[in-house]
Motif scaffolding. Structure first.
Motif, PDB file in Angstrom:
ATOM      1  N   ALA A   1       0.843  -1.199   0.000  1.00 36.59           N
ATOM      2  CA  ALA A   1       0.000   0.000   0.000  1.00 36.59           C
ATOM      3  C   ALA A   1       0.879   1.250   0.000  1.00 36.59           C
ATOM      4  N   GLN A   2       0.361   2.285  -0.638  1.00 34.44           N
ATOM      5  CA  GLN A   2       1.081   3.558  -0.692  1.00 34.44           C
ATOM      6  C   GLN A   2       0.546   4.463   0.413  1.00 34.44           C
ATOM      7  N   ARG A   3       1.434   5.155   1.081  1.00 35.65           N
ATOM      8  CA  ARG A   3       1.007   6.083   2.111  1.00 35.65           C
ATOM      9  C   ARG A   3       1.967   7.246   2.172  1.00 35.65           C
ATOM     10  N   VAL A   4       1.409   8.441   2.363  1.00 34.15           N
ATOM     11  CA  VAL A   4       2.216   9.649   2.511  1.00 34.15           C
ATOM     12  C   VAL A   4       1.803  10.340   3.810  1.00 34.15           C
ATOM     13  N   THR A   5       2.774  10.687   4.604  1.00 40.73           N
ATOM     14  CA  THR A   5       2.504  11.315   5.895  1.00 40.73           C
ATOM     15  C   THR A   5       3.144  12.695   5.947  1.00 40.73           C
ATOM     16  N   GLN A   6       2.323  13.673   6.210  1.00 42.27           N
ATOM     17  CA  GLN A   6       2.822  15.021   6.484  1.00 42.27           C
ATOM     18  C   GLN A   6       2.424  15.301   7.928  1.00 42.27           C
ATOM     19  N   PRO A   7       3.385  15.262   8.838  1.00 43.52           N
ATOM     20  CA  PRO A   7       3.042  15.237  10.259  1.00 43.52           C
ATOM     21  C   PRO A   7       2.512  16.548  10.819  1.00 43.52           C
ATOM     22  N   GLU A   8       2.777  17.645  10.154  1.00 42.89           N
ATOM     23  CA  GLU A   8       2.336  18.944  10.665  1.00 42.89           C
ATOM     24  C   GLU A   8       1.241  19.515   9.776  1.00 42.89           C
ATOM     25  N   LYS A   9       0.312  20.262  10.401  1.00 37.98           N
ATOM     26  CA  LYS A   9      -0.766  20.888   9.626  1.00 37.98           C
ATOM     27  C   LYS A   9      -0.429  22.316   9.254  1.00 37.98           C
ATOM     28  N   LEU A  10       0.376  22.948  10.082  1.00 35.25           N
ATOM     29  CA  LEU A  10       0.632  24.374   9.897  1.00 35.25           C
ATOM     30  C   LEU A  10       2.071  24.689  10.282  1.00 35.25           C
TER      31      LEU A  10
END
Lengths: 111, 114
Positions: A1-10
């Protein structure tokens, strides 16, 4: 499975400060990584892709396969960099591959 | 610079009604995609289309969804019987052809289901 994580919103920085927008990915094969940007009231636009190894608007991103990261960096932020930034991944196996996006991060550059 | 265009920009529809979202990809592009973004969530892949057939679809793209390229220029997404949870921004994208070509996105259609 492909997954992308961007841990911060701002991320909020002052003009001239360095910027690093984090992106980590999970994929068993060899991915292609992208950064897309969405300025206020505009469409998603490709900012850069790892395969091109180029710098766009002063931004760079290096694919680190060991850390499975593709962080976006700029040494001196400008007010016009304020936007929503999305990291995305596609399979490298050929054309017509879907993009898997992270949740995105809002970059706010204050004067 | 050529752009992907989407119409309408905002569509309001009663639950249970059919809706068609329209896209005009960039003229020499061969691959077409639909994505959606529910408010506050990530952009999610729905379907890709090439040579007049679906190449890949996600779990979201169930029997209620269909795509069509009726006339060689338009690329449409149809939702047969809309549900409240279909409310989202729907993005169309296209890419040129072989190799690692980036996808170009339209402005999106905001679909609101009442």
């Amino acid at each position: 499975a492909q997954r992308v994580t961007q841990p911060e919103k701002l991320l909020s920085v002052f003009k001239g400060a360095p910027v690093e927008l984090k992106c980590n990915y999970s994929y068993s094969g060899s991915p292609e990584l992208f950064w897309y940007v969405q300025y206020s009231r505009q469409r998603l636009q490709l900012l850069l892709r790892h395969i091109s190894r180029e710098s766009i608007k002063g931004f760079t991103a290096d694919l680190n396969k060991g850390e499975t990261s593709f962080h976006l960096k700029k040494p001196f932020a400008q007010e016009e960099d304020s936007a929503m930034y999305y990291c995305a991944l596609s399979r490298i196996t050929g054309a017509n591959s879907k993009l898997t996006f992270g949740k995105g991060i809002t970059l706010s550059v204050r004067p | 610079e050529p752009e992907v265009t989407q119409t309408p920009s905002h569509q309001v529809t009663q639950m249970g009604q059919e809706v068609i979202l329209r896209c005009v990809p960039i003229s020499n592009h061969l691959y077409f995609y639909w994505y959606r973004q529910i408010l506050g969530q990530k952009v999610e892949f729905l379907v890709s289309f090439y040579n007049n057939e679906i190449s890949e679809k996600s779990e979201i793209f169930d029997d209620q969804f269909s795509v069509e390229r009726p006339d060689g220029s338009n690329f449409t997404l149809k939702i047969r019987s809309t549900k409240l949870e279909d409310s989202a921004m729907y993005f169309c994208a296209s890419s040129p052809g072989q190799g690692y070509q980036p996808q170009h996105f339209g402005d999106g259609t905001r679909l609101s289901i009442l």
